[in-house]
Design an enzyme around this catalytic site. Structure first.
Site, short mmCIF file in Angstrom:
data_model
loop_
_atom_site.label_atom_id
_atom_site.label_comp_id
_atom_site.label_asym_id
_atom_site.label_seq_id
_atom_site.Cartn_x
_atom_site.Cartn_y
_atom_site.Cartn_z
N GLN A 1 0.83 -1.20 0.00
CA GLN A 1 0.00 0.00 0.00
C GLN A 1 0.87 1.26 0.00
O GLN A 1 0.49 2.29 0.55
CB GLN A 1 -0.94 0.00 1.20
CG GLN A 1 -2.10 -0.97 1.09
CD GLN A 1 -3.06 -0.60 -0.04
OE1 GLN A 1 -3.20 0.56 -0.38
NE2 GLN A 1 -3.71 -1.60 -0.62
N SER A 2 2.00 1.21 -0.66
CA SER A 2 2.94 2.31 -0.65
C SER A 2 2.37 3.58 -1.29
O SER A 2 1.96 3.58 -2.46
CB SER A 2 4.22 1.90 -1.41
OG SER A 2 5.04 3.02 -1.66
N ASN A 3 2.36 4.66 -0.52
CA ASN A 3 1.98 5.97 -1.07
C ASN A 3 3.01 6.43 -2.10
O ASN A 3 2.66 7.03 -3.12
CB ASN A 3 1.88 7.01 0.05
CG ASN A 3 0.80 6.68 1.05
OD1 ASN A 3 -0.33 6.41 0.68
ND2 ASN A 3 1.15 6.70 2.32
#
Length: 388
Positions: free
Chosen positions: A110-112
């Site tokens: 879920q890396s921004n």
């Protein structure tokens, strides 16, 4: 807002609107960066409006005697919201200068940072490749939600790697393999961006952000800056800028991954890359440990309840991986260790991450809140109106 500040805001917005969104423009570093100006970038890609809002923030649990402001990087612009975009303005300009047609980076599932990189790269005509840490290698199990949904929508090529993969030992060799394969088989010129975009080039994003905050006049009353510390580049950039200006502002990075030894070491590498020799990371950056909870990207019920409470009381949405844990650590340190702060006037940098809260982890918490507070009511029948 006084007239001078309003005029500055209008000029800044006008400059942004006419600067050519997505175009590469020349960059002139602040005058107070003269000691490192030889390492400064000469261009950036226009993605975000620099003067994101700053306002008072009276959150639940704020101890008496402290005053808190929040800088809203979360409203910088849709899928390109958050702190990562400031770094990407310089990183992708460098990629363009090097003739790259593709970009590769890495992060959590879920890396921004990976989401912002994929969207920004696609907007300027580059193909994005992402290595994402995952607890499962089956795409059907991983699903498509939150940041990952946006990665897929912009046609990023995604490669799942083990969740515990280390950057230097595991991710870098994999990234290099992909770069070499794409070059040999397709003639691609792939630009590599490290974890979080946190290197010397990316750090200029928050040196420049510090300049914008100076122009906003925020440091006339703020004594401390607090930010989530996930890859280290944002906190390092802020701390270095504070040092270069000769300010007494104390920068605190709340660790949401790794520990202070790792972040100080990483920040020292960035300082060396930028040619800084008169200070070390330990001198200018306070890294606060102890608030990772279950670990990076994992949430406890207590953390999620704090997230919903702050949203209900203030309307500001935090993400569970970064900003929530940073706020929790900040409040606890204010209560138990107030001498850690240089003063009592604190600015919290909201680094975005809204899409990360949409990965399903809040479902149980929100269903309980809806039931307990009778927040969703039926009004299907006019004979049985809701009891208000």
């Amino acid at each position: 807002m006084n007239n001078n500040r309003l005029r500055r805001l209008i000029r800044s917005m006008s400059s942004f609107l006419h600067s050519g969104y997505g175009s590469v423009v020349s960059y002139e570093p602040p005058s107070w960066c003269s000691s490192i100006s030889q390492r400064a970038p000469r261009s950036r890609v226009v993605f975000c409006h620099g003067d994101t809002p700053i306002h008072r923030w009276n959150i639940p649990g704020l101890p008496d005697g402290f005053r808190l402001w929040v800088k809203r990087e979360d409203v910088a612009g849709g899928p390109l919201m958050g702190n990562k975009v400031r770094k990407l303005e310089f990183l992708l300009a460098d990629a363009k200068q090097q003739g790259a047609d593709s970009v590769i980076t890495c992060g959590g599932i879920q890396s921004n940072h990976c989401r912002a990189t994929a969207v920004a790269a696609k907007e300027i005509g580059m193909k994005p490749y992402l290595l994402l840490r995952s607890s499962d290698e089956d795409p059907d199990v991983v699903g498509v939600s939150g940041n990952l949904l946006l990665d897929v929508l912009v046609d990023a090529t995604i490669m799942l790697v083990p969740k515990r993969a280390k950057f230097v030992a595991d991710l870098l060799p994999r990234m290099q393999y992909v770069v070499d394969e794409l070059k040999s088989k397709h003639g691609a010129n792939v630009y590599q961006i490290p974890l979080g975009g946190s290197n010397g080039m990316g750090t200029w994003g928050y040196i420049e952000a510090y300049r914008k905050m100076l122009e906003q006049g925020v440091f006339s009353h703020v004594t401390d800056v607090v930010v989530a510390c996930g890859s280290g580049g944002t906190s390092c950039g802020l701390a270095l800028a504070s040092h270069l200006t000769g300010a007494t502002i104390r920068v605190h990075g709340i660790s949401v991954a790794d520990d202070r030894f790792y972040f100080h070491s990483h920040c020292n590498k960035i300082l060396t890359e930028l040619g800084v020799t008169d200070v070390t990371a330990e001198d200018i950056l306070d890294v606060v440990d102890g608030y990772k909870g279950r670990g990076y990207g994992e949430s406890t019920d207590e953390e999620l309840q704090l997230l919903t409470l702050i949203a209900r009381e203030t309307g500001v949405l935090l993400d569970p991986t970064y900003t929530l844990k940073a706020v929790r650590g900040m409040l606890e340190e204010m209560k138990t260790n107030p001498s850690r702060f240089a003063g009592r006037n604190v600015l919290f940098i909201h680094t975005g991450g809204l899409y990360g809260m949409m990965d399903g982890r809040l479902d149980v918490t929100m269903r309980k809140q809806i039931a307990d507070r009778q927040q969703i009511l039926s009004y299907f029948s006019t004979d049985k109106p809701p009891q208000l």
